[in-house]
Design an enzyme around this catalytic site. Structure first.
Site, PDB file in Angstrom:
ATOM      1  CD  GLU A 174      -3.237  -0.966   0.389  1.00 53.07           C
ATOM      2  OE1 GLU A 174      -3.792   0.136   0.446  1.00 53.07           O
ATOM      3  OE2 GLU A 174      -3.702  -1.924  -0.275  1.00 53.07           O
ATOM      4  CG  HIS A 249      -3.294   2.568   4.661  1.00 52.62           C
ATOM      5  ND1 HIS A 249      -4.140   3.378   3.936  1.00 52.62           N
ATOM      6  CD2 HIS A 249      -3.039   1.492   3.885  1.00 52.62           C
ATOM      7  CE1 HIS A 249      -4.390   2.809   2.763  1.00 52.62           C
ATOM      8  NE2 HIS A 249      -3.741   1.662   2.707  1.00 52.62           N
ATOM      9  CB  CYS A 368      -4.615   9.822   3.045  1.00 54.26           C
ATOM     10  SG  CYS A 368      -4.944   8.901   4.524  1.00 54.26           S
TER      11      CYS A 368
HETATM   12  O1  SUG Z   1      -7.674   2.850   0.414  1.00 53.12           O
HETATM   13  N1  SUG Z   1     -10.521   4.896   0.704  1.00 53.12           N
HETATM   14  C1  SUG Z   1      -9.065   4.756   0.708  1.00 53.12           C
HETATM   15  C2  SUG Z   1      -8.461   5.685   1.736  1.00 53.12           C
HETATM   16  C3  SUG Z   1      -6.980   5.705   1.654  1.00 53.12           C
HETATM   17  C4  SUG Z   1      -6.360   6.480   2.776  1.00 53.12           C
HETATM   18  N2  SUG Z   1      -4.939   6.482   2.632  1.00 53.12           N
HETATM   19  C5  SUG Z   1      -4.063   6.428   3.660  1.00 53.12           C
HETATM   20  N3  SUG Z   1      -4.419   6.112   4.863  1.00 53.12           N
HETATM   21  N4  SUG Z   1      -2.831   6.649   3.374  1.00 53.12           N
HETATM   22  C6  SUG Z   1      -8.660   3.314   0.993  1.00 53.12           C
HETATM   23  O2  SUG Z   1      -9.309   2.675   1.832  1.00 53.12           O
HETATM   24  C7  SUG Z   1     -12.750   4.503  -0.160  1.00 53.12           C
HETATM   25  C8  SUG Z   1     -13.455   4.568  -1.485  1.00 53.12           C
HETATM   26  C9  SUG Z   1     -14.936   4.383  -1.358  1.00 53.12           C
HETATM   27  O3  SUG Z   1     -15.376   3.683  -0.455  1.00 53.12           O
HETATM   28  O4  SUG Z   1     -15.671   4.926  -2.220  1.00 53.12           O
HETATM   29  C10 SUG Z   1     -11.238   4.376  -0.294  1.00 53.12           C
HETATM   30  O5  SUG Z   1     -10.763   3.829  -1.257  1.00 53.12           O
END
Ligand code: SUG
Length: 444
Positions: A174, A249, A368
């Protein structure tokens, strides 16, 4: 020659929506099906970039990916013209349709893992785009991320953009969300901390209820590819209870900058030995800001997203916390931040609270939204200049968003071929603004 941390923020796409696509990401699950506001989302993201630029930091932009991805729908068996494909997917599998519209590349901390040239044997900046195999909607981002990074960092005497790791669960990766670099100064060799949720060779090491999205095998492969010094590389396992509480994460529960490490005591499976392992290569010079359960529980870390703040060094060498508004609104978390700022044994001096609410509703806080890339002056001038944020570029991007982005996006609209076409046309214009012709598949 100076060295800078340059924050590359994902520009939030006009297709930003709430589809509940990420199991284990509590905000994404709780907000599934809500009506989003792509224009507000993009303006909030640009506002954050402008705040960092105005603080005297280097800021850049990563363009969004081509969405909706109708070729993905075609490859999965939907047939006919754009309207027919969207209609059929909406009727048969609306979740799949939403996945092909997802603006998830906005979370640039998941774009890649980056090792600055001071850490690598061949003295090039190494980057590995993350394969993001744990969730379908993100699992093909790496193709476009690789293309974009190779255009932005085209000089292969200074930059090495690897292919993503094999797209298989053993190598689930990730990106920088599970990686923190500690150093005395950005131009000095750093200690790179790789955090994983599961070691597939160690039975029972992962979380029980929610997916562990990063493996130890992925971390080790990246460290090898980036030619890191093994004595300056540390691997640590996330606490499985943290993952099960919604820490999908590591950047939801820990952050670091230079020699400062801020985390919650329940972040890691082995906190004590980890601090010793990190401090030793830094000559003992590691300053920790540890939140205890008695300060606030794990749950508050997840709802407030305090640890998803950006901890940055300002031009006057003090540090600032660029935090989400949600952490100001939680009295226990706010009191913890105030104590950390008042504590003279760490360089944290100020906090700025920003509204990135549209992204937060999908589980994406300030950290993020950005990929940190440490670059020397020389490397920065070899970087594609069209993506480096300046006041005129900021004004142009704000104008482009104001003029084109929808104010609302509801799940039912994802079957609209006119809206789909409009989103692609906007990207065409964006490539002219960023001077990145032929960035998108539809332009080649
Ligand atoms: O991968 N949310 C992302 C959020 C990423 C956050 N990044 C870090 N923590 N670095 C994920 O879970 C949700 C999309 C939706 O549900 O429509 C989403 O992909």
């Amino acid at each position: 020659m100076a060295t800078h941390e340059v924050n590359f923020d994902g520009l939030i796409a006009p297709t930003h929506n709430y589809a509940g696509l990420s199991p284990g990401n509590v905000a994404s699950a709780n907000n599934a099906g809500l009506i989003s506001n792509p224009k507000a989302a993009a303006l909030q993201g640009l506002g954050k970039m402008k705040t960092l630029m105005d603080l005297g930091l280097k800021q850049a932009v990563l363009p969004p990916q081509q969405r909706p991805d109708l070729d993905m729908l075609r490859s999965l068996g939907f047939k006919g013209d754009d309207g027919a494909i969207l209609q059929q997917a909406h009727a048969e599998d609306p979740t799949l349709l939403a996945a092909c519209w997802s603006a998830s590349s906005m979370w640039a901390a998941n774009a890649a893992t980056v090792s600055p040239s001071a850490d690598t044997k061949d003295r090039r900046v190494h980057m590995t785009p993350a394969n993001l195999v744990s969730n379908f909607h993100r699992s093909w981002e790496h193709r476009s991320t690789t293309d974009a990074l190779r255009m932005i960092f085209a000089d292969d005497s200074r930059f090495m953009i690897h292919d993503a790791l094999p797209s298989q669960a053993r190598f689930a990766d990730e990106g920088a969300a599970n990686h923190i670099r500690f150093c005395a100064a950005h131009d000095q060799p750093g200690v790179e901390l790789f955090v994983y949720g599961v070691d597939r060779d160690e039975p029972g090491s992962g979380a029980r209820n929610f997916p562990s999205r990063q493996t130890r095998a992925a971390c080790e492969a990246i460290a090898r590819n980036h030619q890191l010094d093994p004595t300056m590389t540390v691997f640590a396992r996330q606490h499985p209870d943290a993952i099960d509480a919604g820490v999908f994460h590591n950047d939801v529960i820990a952050t670091g900058n230079a020699n400062v490490f801020m985390y919650h005591e329940q972040a890691f499976a082995t906190s004590r030995s980890l601090m010793t392992d990190l401090a030793a290569p830094l000559g003992g010079d590691l300053i920790v800001i540890e939140a205890h359960d008695s300060d606030f529980p794990l749950q508050d870390a997840v709802t407030s997203y305090l640890f998803n703040s950006q901890l940055v060094t300002l031009p006057d060498e003090t540090m600032a916390l660029i935090a989400p508004l949600e952490s100001k609104n939680n009295p226990r978390v706010k009191a913890f931040i105030d104590r950390a700022i008042a504590d003279p044994t760490n360089p944290l001096n100020t906090a700025k609270y920003l509204d990135v609410h549209e992204s937060m509703r999908n589980g994406g806080g300030p950290a993020c939204l950005r990929l940190r890339v440490v670059l020397s002056d020389d490397e920065l001038s070899a970087t594609h200049q069209g993506v480096i944020l300046t006041d005129p570029l900021y004004d142009q991007l704000v104008g482009w968003v104001e003029e084109n982005y929808p104010d609302h996006l509801a799940p039912d609209q994802l079957r609209d071929p006119v809206l789909a076409r409009g989103c692609i046309d906007m990207l065409d214009e964006l490539t002219r603004i960023l001077d990145l012709p032929k960035l998108y598949p539809f332009q080649r």
